[in-house]
Design an enzyme around this catalytic site. Sequence first.
Site, mmCIF file in Angstrom:
data_model
loop_
_atom_site.group_PDB
_atom_site.id
_atom_site.type_symbol
_atom_site.label_atom_id
_atom_site.label_comp_id
_atom_site.label_asym_id
_atom_site.label_seq_id
_atom_site.Cartn_x
_atom_site.Cartn_y
_atom_site.Cartn_z
ATOM 1 N N LYS A 13 30.690 53.355 47.798
ATOM 2 C CA LYS A 13 31.544 54.416 47.252
ATOM 3 C C LYS A 13 31.233 54.828 46.156
ATOM 4 O O LYS A 13 30.962 56.151 45.775
ATOM 5 C CB LYS A 13 33.126 54.101 47.542
ATOM 6 C CG LYS A 13 33.714 53.708 49.044
ATOM 7 C CD LYS A 13 35.141 53.221 48.940
ATOM 8 C CE LYS A 13 35.681 52.290 47.959
ATOM 9 N NZ LYS A 13 35.307 50.809 48.300
ATOM 10 N N ARG A 88 44.378 54.840 50.107
ATOM 11 C CA ARG A 88 44.050 53.339 50.465
ATOM 12 C C ARG A 88 44.969 52.707 51.545
ATOM 13 O O ARG A 88 44.890 51.686 52.065
ATOM 14 C CB ARG A 88 43.888 52.285 49.474
ATOM 15 C CG ARG A 88 42.557 51.588 48.971
ATOM 16 C CD ARG A 88 42.781 50.970 47.813
ATOM 17 N NE ARG A 88 41.426 49.954 47.726
ATOM 18 C CZ ARG A 88 40.588 50.214 47.040
ATOM 19 N NH1 ARG A 88 40.501 51.501 46.273
ATOM 20 N NH2 ARG A 88 39.494 49.191 46.929
ATOM 21 N N ARG A 127 25.683 42.822 42.585
ATOM 22 C CA ARG A 127 26.103 43.697 41.603
ATOM 23 C C ARG A 127 26.458 42.720 40.615
ATOM 24 O O ARG A 127 26.368 43.110 39.249
ATOM 25 C CB ARG A 127 27.671 44.336 42.127
ATOM 26 C CG ARG A 127 28.222 45.114 40.921
ATOM 27 C CD ARG A 127 29.226 45.983 41.387
ATOM 28 N NE ARG A 127 30.207 45.257 42.132
ATOM 29 C CZ ARG A 127 31.071 45.967 43.083
ATOM 30 N NH1 ARG A 127 31.125 47.225 43.086
ATOM 31 N NH2 ARG A 127 32.215 45.345 43.465
ATOM 32 N N ARG A 139 33.167 41.992 37.095
ATOM 33 C CA ARG A 139 34.652 42.377 37.450
ATOM 34 C C ARG A 139 35.275 40.890 38.038
ATOM 35 O O ARG A 139 34.484 40.165 38.822
ATOM 36 C CB ARG A 139 34.377 43.407 38.670
ATOM 37 C CG ARG A 139 34.540 44.804 38.446
ATOM 38 C CD ARG A 139 34.337 45.862 39.405
ATOM 39 N NE ARG A 139 35.323 45.462 40.483
ATOM 40 C CZ ARG A 139 35.250 46.319 41.651
ATOM 41 N NH1 ARG A 139 34.322 47.357 41.559
ATOM 42 N NH2 ARG A 139 35.974 46.119 42.723
ATOM 43 N N ARG A 150 40.070 41.162 49.449
ATOM 44 C CA ARG A 150 40.017 42.552 49.480
ATOM 45 C C ARG A 150 39.766 43.085 50.739
ATOM 46 O O ARG A 150 40.112 44.094 51.341
ATOM 47 C CB ARG A 150 38.703 42.820 48.356
ATOM 48 C CG ARG A 150 39.404 42.859 47.001
ATOM 49 C CD ARG A 150 38.317 42.568 46.040
ATOM 50 N NE ARG A 150 37.602 43.687 45.781
ATOM 51 C CZ ARG A 150 36.133 43.846 45.514
ATOM 52 N NH1 ARG A 150 35.767 42.504 45.004
ATOM 53 N NH2 ARG A 150 35.332 44.864 45.179
#
Length: 281
Positions: A13, A88, A127, A139, A150
């Site tokens: 995204k 969401r 990432r 993160r 998640r």
Amino acid sequence: MRIILLGPPGSGKGTQAQLLVQRYGIVQLSTGEMLRAAVAAGTPVGLPAQDIMASGALVPDEVVISIISDRLDQPDMKNGFILDGFPRTVPQAAALDDLLKKKHIKLDAVVELRVNESALLNRVETRVAEMRARGEEVRIDDTPEVLSKRLASYRTLTEPLIHYYSERRKLLTVDGMMTIEHVTREINRILAAIGAVEPKAAAPKRAEMAARKTAKPVAKKAAKTAGKPTRAAAKAGKVASKGSKKAKKTARKTGKKAGRTIAKRGAKKASKKVTKRRAKR
Ligand code: AP5
Ligand code: MG
């Protein structure tokens, strides 16, 4: 252009939103980024959000709805926006409907990035490695344990939005398993087909064309075949009323099959050809 990017953690995204921002000069509204900024600044929103985000759960609806409501009032919203990570939950989607209605803003489309769950951990780990290499702070929720939470939140609370927007004829699904460049091309094609952007603006840029020329023939074929679904998806979604005549005509020509199925078939067809070619040798 006013769109929502929908997809599980690591589906791309943020990556695609950034590319759309570069191409169309519109604003990316990422609730994840806004919340991380609030956490870093230690604001009244950030402090309670920190632990929730670290656990992989969702921040309460009223908090994110209020953030988005304020942001939509800003003058830079007038040229369009990409909502990344919002809504969401179904209550967030309903609140967004109300907000947009009050502000007389029409949503063009909800682009769902569909990615196999098995690919997500690898992407998130990449990432992490990239952020470390750049000397950036990683993160806190990018660990295998939190990622699985998640994902669970996504399945339970966010996935129902696929049905929500499909019912409202806003949903367009893109095969997010393709390369970043192919996903971008598909999104641009869809947006042009539904009239959310000028077809000219959505056309591949020179650098992309050059990259395409150097691509291997099989990849080219796969890309060509994979290109078909967006037109079909445009037909299925059929949200455009202001689109260019040409884009509409193209969309009308195609069948009603969901885009992703055809994309997969295209990729399969291409790989079968390779196998055949190899067998001949
Ligand atoms: P948020 O920041 O929104 O995180 P997320 O949805 O979990 O998604 P990510 O940012 O991890 O992934 P992405 O889809 O953006 O993928 P990316 O492009 O980075 O939310 C974080 C938290 O904030 C939530 O858990 C929640 O607590 C809270 N929150 C946020 N919004 C909320 C809301 N509305 N309500 C309640 N709580 C909220 O890509 C990932 C990696 O993959 C990158 O390395 C990229 O280079 C790579 N990649 C991308 N595309 C491809 C591709 N096609 N092929 C190969 N690699 C790819
Ligand atoms: Mg993101």
